[in-house]
Every structure is written in structure tokens, then in C-alpha cells.
Design a protein around this motif. Structure first.
Motif, mmCIF file in Angstrom:
data_model
loop_
_atom_site.group_PDB
_atom_site.id
_atom_site.type_symbol
_atom_site.label_atom_id
_atom_site.label_comp_id
_atom_site.label_asym_id
_atom_site.label_seq_id
_atom_site.Cartn_x
_atom_site.Cartn_y
_atom_site.Cartn_z
ATOM 1 N N GLY A 4 0.743 -1.137 -0.107
ATOM 2 C CA GLY A 4 0.049 0.033 -0.138
ATOM 3 C C GLY A 4 0.956 1.276 -0.036
ATOM 4 N N THR A 5 0.768 2.153 -0.964
ATOM 5 C CA THR A 5 1.495 3.355 -0.928
ATOM 6 C C THR A 5 0.485 4.412 -0.691
ATOM 7 O OG1 THR A 5 1.224 3.556 -3.287
ATOM 8 C CG2 THR A 5 2.990 2.334 -2.429
ATOM 9 N N GLY A 6 -0.321 4.725 0.235
ATOM 10 C CA GLY A 6 -0.668 6.029 0.546
ATOM 11 C C GLY A 6 0.130 6.717 1.157
ATOM 12 N N TYR A 7 -0.397 7.456 2.275
ATOM 13 C CA TYR A 7 0.309 8.404 3.083
ATOM 14 C C TYR A 7 1.247 7.664 3.881
ATOM 15 C CZ TYR A 7 -2.084 12.851 1.952
ATOM 16 O OH TYR A 7 -2.634 13.937 1.452
ATOM 17 N N VAL A 8 0.759 6.686 4.682
ATOM 18 C CA VAL A 8 1.566 5.946 5.472
ATOM 19 C C VAL A 8 2.611 5.107 4.741
ATOM 20 C CG1 VAL A 8 1.649 4.109 7.225
ATOM 21 C CG2 VAL A 8 -0.054 6.032 7.107
ATOM 22 N N PHE B 116 2.502 7.194 14.063
ATOM 23 C CA PHE B 116 2.107 8.391 14.697
ATOM 24 C C PHE B 116 2.569 9.550 13.986
ATOM 25 C CE2 PHE B 116 2.636 4.899 17.790
ATOM 26 C CZ PHE B 116 1.693 5.168 18.606
ATOM 27 N N LEU B 117 2.223 9.595 12.604
ATOM 28 C CA LEU B 117 2.708 10.439 11.629
ATOM 29 C C LEU B 117 1.763 11.599 11.501
ATOM 30 C CD1 LEU B 117 4.003 8.345 8.968
ATOM 31 C CD2 LEU B 117 5.312 9.127 11.035
ATOM 32 N N ARG B 118 2.112 12.919 11.431
ATOM 33 C CA ARG B 118 1.396 13.956 11.228
ATOM 34 C C ARG B 118 1.326 14.400 9.806
ATOM 35 N NH1 ARG B 118 4.359 18.298 14.409
ATOM 36 N NH2 ARG B 118 5.882 17.450 13.681
ATOM 37 N N GLU B 119 0.233 14.483 9.078
ATOM 38 C CA GLU B 119 0.097 14.859 7.800
ATOM 39 C C GLU B 119 0.942 16.140 7.563
ATOM 40 O OE1 GLU B 119 -3.019 14.287 5.098
ATOM 41 O OE2 GLU B 119 -3.748 12.289 6.395
ATOM 42 N N GLY B 120 1.887 16.131 6.462
ATOM 43 C CA GLY B 120 2.600 17.455 6.494
ATOM 44 C C GLY B 120 3.928 17.470 6.988
ATOM 45 N N LYS B 121 3.844 16.632 8.090
ATOM 46 C CA LYS B 121 5.211 16.489 8.809
ATOM 47 C C LYS B 121 5.602 15.106 8.913
ATOM 48 C CE LYS B 121 5.528 21.135 9.455
ATOM 49 N NZ LYS B 121 6.354 21.940 8.761
ATOM 50 N N ALA B 122 5.045 14.177 8.301
ATOM 51 C CA ALA B 122 5.341 12.818 8.353
ATOM 52 C C ALA B 122 6.643 12.348 8.241
ATOM 53 C CB ALA B 122 4.249 12.071 7.156
ATOM 54 N N VAL B 123 7.270 12.937 7.204
ATOM 55 C CA VAL B 123 8.756 12.444 7.139
ATOM 56 C C VAL B 123 9.667 12.880 8.203
ATOM 57 C CG1 VAL B 123 10.826 13.151 5.722
ATOM 58 C CG2 VAL B 123 8.753 12.568 4.649
ATOM 59 N N TYR B 124 9.398 14.052 8.645
ATOM 60 C CA TYR B 124 10.135 14.469 10.138
ATOM 61 C C TYR B 124 9.645 13.452 11.351
ATOM 62 C CZ TYR B 124 11.608 17.129 14.225
ATOM 63 O OH TYR B 124 12.035 17.553 15.392
ATOM 64 N N ASP B 125 8.544 13.169 11.247
ATOM 65 C CA ASP B 125 7.897 12.486 12.436
ATOM 66 C C ASP B 125 8.545 11.044 12.232
ATOM 67 O OD1 ASP B 125 6.540 14.377 13.658
ATOM 68 O OD2 ASP B 125 4.535 13.979 12.741
ATOM 69 N N PHE B 126 8.573 10.441 11.080
ATOM 70 C CA PHE B 126 9.283 9.283 11.259
ATOM 71 C C PHE B 126 10.817 9.052 11.447
ATOM 72 C CE2 PHE B 126 10.905 5.509 9.329
ATOM 73 C CZ PHE B 126 10.030 4.264 9.111
ATOM 74 N N MET B 127 11.250 10.138 11.115
ATOM 75 C CA MET B 127 12.945 10.345 11.507
ATOM 76 C C MET B 127 13.186 10.655 12.825
ATOM 77 S SD MET B 127 14.432 9.265 8.788
ATOM 78 C CE MET B 127 14.542 8.987 6.867
ATOM 79 N N ASN B 128 12.034 11.267 13.367
ATOM 80 C CA ASN B 128 12.311 11.957 14.951
ATOM 81 C C ASN B 128 11.127 11.517 15.557
ATOM 82 O OD1 ASN B 128 14.653 13.850 14.210
ATOM 83 N ND2 ASN B 128 13.335 14.024 12.551
ATOM 84 N N PRO B 129 11.085 10.349 15.855
ATOM 85 C CA PRO B 129 9.744 10.027 16.652
ATOM 86 C C PRO B 129 9.899 10.328 18.226
ATOM 87 C CG PRO B 129 10.846 8.120 15.958
ATOM 88 C CD PRO B 129 11.632 9.134 15.492
ATOM 89 N N ASP B 130 8.888 10.332 18.694
ATOM 90 C CA ASP B 130 8.799 10.470 20.281
ATOM 91 C C ASP B 130 8.673 9.266 20.900
ATOM 92 O OD1 ASP B 130 6.391 10.375 19.911
ATOM 93 O OD2 ASP B 130 5.516 12.338 20.192
#
Length: 429
Positions: A7-11, A157-171
């Protein structure tokens, strides 16, 4: 590690691209030839900040896309299911894509001799991995989970618009697995991350995702309820929430009053959790109220508009902002959708502008007028409604001078209320 992404949607697109950037070999699987071709050409099928650069860097090298399940499963050690999980008319989660993906993977595992781990990354209600995915995999493969192959759950736990950042810098990273070997494989994939990694069984991992989104949605609806009360009392709700947010137990995040929440996660996930609760004969009163408050906010915006323009029939109303939030082109559950629908039902002539989402909204409302900038959308308007928190709307000034009547109903507190000549109303302030 060799990874396949189903699946190649947002996630799926973000997960696959970011895993490739971290040095893994990634094969993305999709049924849409257009998406497959775009990914292989290094063109993102969705908009996400930073995604295009990473995709160009890795496409054709350690990242590829295909429709061939056999190729993808044969040439990977771990598969992530990233397919959509919509809700049906009753609010219950629709698992057809999960079932299809599980069956397709299982059929390929039948002839695979090496150990393979299947990880659900799609948002699914508790017990889905254990009671839906695993049995389908076992039936389709003729093999035993926990012995011949592994199954896990790894919520995003990815925010749309900031998903790449969130993947690389998860809390935090949550690893759900019902057998130790599968859990170890998933944890090894995240080696090098410094954030906490929480290990749980699959149904607990599934619940963590839902509770996270439901709590954030609750904060928003709570803020909107308070904001509605504050407006009636002449109190600045943003100053109230500033004071509340200074409490370390609460934090200032998700306390901005306004039109409400939208997107692919919050509305769907809260509804699905309500639906799951009904299956175990529990009425989640608080969660139902969260949804009710959210649905009410556009109605309040319309009521404020009609205070200034009682008869909307034939009136030109500009709607600025169509995406469900800024920094994305996603209109799923956007508060602009019911807002435009109500305006049209009142006989209004609607003009619209969004920096990124207009083409998507044309599929919902093809007969309203779309413009390439805010000024043109405002030209000759009897009033305007701000529906998305785009930064550029905070810089508008002279553009309001092009309106016939300078009435501004701000649903996101982005417009300067002190602009000379405008009649300004904030939805909650």
C-alpha cells in the motif's frame, strides 16, 4: 533489512521512503499503475514536506515499486501492511483491504522457506491482528504463526505535512507482537533510534494508536466547547488556553479553538473506537460527545455568518482554506466540506481558494468557483470564511478591500482582527 510495503498511501509511501533512507532495501506494492510509475520515477504520489527529495534520492536504487506480490514477498524479510482502513456508515472499521493484503501475503508465504514477519501498520481496532490478520495468513499459507512466520503490529504516529520528520524523529515507537521472535525482528529494524521503544502484545499496540488519536481529538473538542462558552461571556479563549497549557500536566498542544478537526485519522479513529466499544456492549459517552462537538462547529460558523448576512441566497461567500489543515493537500473530513455544503443549501454563491487542495475539492464540489489566489476569491464577496490555518491568510490585508462587504468569519484565528475596515468575527473568540 529487506522490506516490502503493501500500500502506497500516506503511511506506506512515507514509511517505505524513510526506511530506504535509513539504508534498507524497500519494495513497495500497489494495485495502482499510476502510483507505481510515479514512485519508480522518483515522483511522490502524495504531497509531504521533504518526501520528494528523499524519493528522488532512493528511487531506482534501494527503493522500487511493483504490482507483483510474488516478487515483493520473495525478495523481502519483513512486510508492512499499510492499506486504508475506512469506517462504514455505522462508524465501524472496514477491514476489506486488510483482509485482501493478508490473503495475498499468505498465499506467497506458502512457498517461502525462510522466516518472514508480517507487520500491520494500518490503524486497526484491537484484536484485528490477532483475530483477523493472523488466521488469514495461516489459512492462506498453510503455516503456523509464531513458528513458520511472525506477525506484529507497529502503529504509526505521523502528522500529515510533517510525516517525514515524524518518522525520522519519533517521540516513541510501539512494537506489538504476540511472539518474541517477531518482536525482536521489528525492534531490530528501529536500531539506532534514541526515543523510547515500547513493547506490547498486538492488541495493546492497536489500542495505543486509537487512544492517542482519541485523546488528541478530545483535547480539540474540549477546547472548542470552552471556546464557545468563552465567546458568549466575552472572554478570550486563547488567553484561557494559554494559561491552561502552561500546566505541565496538560501542555499547550491541541488546545486551539476553532472549526474542529478533520483528516484521515481523528474522525475515523474515534468513530471506529466508538464502534468497537459497542461490540463489547459499552457506551462511550465522552467519545460520542467529542464527535458531536466537532460536527457542531461548522454550524456555529454559519450562525455567526448569518448574524451579519441574514439571507445568504444569491450572496457571494468566499471560503479560504479547503485542506483539513495547513501544509497538506488532503481534504478528507475537512471542515470546509460541511461548511460549503451548508452555504450551497442556503443558496449562496461560493468562491474558494486553497494553496494546495483545490484540485481535490473539485471532486467534491465541481460547480463552485476556484481561484489561484485569495484576492481573486475575495473579489466582490459579501463575506468570507477562513476554514484552514494557512500562514498566508495571516498576511492578508489589502485583499479584503476587494470585497463588496468586508465581513470576515475566522474559523482558525489567523486573520488580524484589527485590519481597518473589516467586520471580524472569530468562531470561538
Amino acid at each position: 533489512m529487506k522490506i516490502s510495503i503493501i500500500g502506497t498511501g500516506y503511511v506506506g509511501t512515507v514509511t517505505g521512503t524513510c526506511f530506504a533512507h535509513r539504508g534498507n532495501d524497500v519494495i513497495c506494492v500497489d494495485v495502482d499503475p499510476g502510483r507505481i510509475n510515479k514512485i519508480n520515477q522518483g515522483i511522490p504520489p502524495i504531497y509531504e514536506e521533504g518526501l520528494e527529495e528523499l524519493l528522488k534520492e532512493h528511487a531506482g536504487k534501494n527503493l522500487e515499486a511493483t504490482a507483483d506480490y510474488d516478487y515483493a514477498i520473495t525478495n523481502s524479510d519483513i512486510s508492512f501492511i499499510c492499506v486504508p482502513t475506512p469506517t462504514d456508515a455505522s462508524g465501524k472499521i472496514d477491514l476489506r483491504f486488510i483482509r485482501e493484503a493478508s490473503r495475498s501475503i499468505g498465499e506467497r508465504l506458502k512457498n517461502k522457506s525462510s522466516y518472514h514477519v508480517v507487520v500491520v501498520k494500518s490503524t486497526v481496532v484491537p484484536e484485528t491482528t490477532e483475530k483477523v490478520v493472523t488466521p488469514i495468513l495461516e489459512q492462506a499459507s498453510g503455516k503456523k504463526a509464531g513458528k513458520d512466520f511472525g506477525v506484529g503490529m507497529n502503529p504509526e504516529f505521523l502528522r500529515e505535512g510533517k510525516a517525514v520528520y515524524d518518522f525520522m524523529n519519533p517521540d516513541r515507537i510501539v512494537v506489538g507482537a504476540d511472539d518474541p521472535m517477531a518482536g525482536e525482528v521489528i525492534r531490530n529494524l528501529y536500531a539506532g533510534y534514541t526515543c523510547p521503544i515500547l513493547t506490547a502484545d498486538t492488541k495493546t499496540a492497536e489500542m495505543i494508536k486509537y487512544v492517542s488519536n482519541a485523546f488528541l481529538a478530545t483535547k480539540i473538542s474540549f477546547s472548542n466547547e470552552v471556546g464557545n462558552i468563552c465567546k458568549l461571556l466575552g472572554i478570550d479563549t486563547y488567553k484561557v488556553m494559554e494559561g491552561v497549557g502552561l500546566d505541565a500536566r496538560i501542555s499547550p498542544h491541541f488546545l486551539r479553538s476553532g472549526l474542529g478537526f478533520g483528516g484521515s485519522c481523528f474522525p475515523k479513529d474515534v468513530k471506529a473506537l466508538v464502534g468497537k466499544a459497542s461490540e463489547v456492549d459499552y457506551e462511550p459517552i465522552l467519545l460520542k460527545t467529542v464527535l458531536e462537538v466537532n460536527e457542531r462547529q461548522p454550524l456555529i460558523a454559519l450562525r455567526l455568518l448569518k448574524k451579519h448576512v441574514p439571507d445568504l441566497n444569491g450572496k457571494k461567500i468566499a471560503v479560504l482554506g479547503l485542506a483539513f489543515k495547513n501544509d497538506t493537500d488532503d481534504i478528507r473530513e475537512s471542515r470546509a466540506i460541511p461548511l460549503i455544503g451548508m452555504l450551497l443549501a442556503e443558496g449562496a454563491v461560493v468562491t474558494a481558494y486553497d494553496p494546495m487542495a483545490s484540485e481535490h475539492m473539485k471532486n467534491v464540489y465541481p460547480n463552485i468557483s476556484y481561484f489561484s489566489n485569495a484576492g481573486d476569491a475575495l473579489d466582490g464577496a459579501d463575506a468570507c470564511l477562513i476554514a484552514t490555518e494557512w500562514g498566508e491568510f495571516g498576511k492578508l490585508n489589502g485583499e479584503f478591500g476587494r470585497m463588496k462587504s468586508k465581513i470576515v468569519i475566522d474559523g482558525r484565528r489567523v486573520v488580524n482582527p484589527d485590519i481597518k475596515g473589516i467586520t471580524y468575527e472569530g468562531i470561538c473568540w
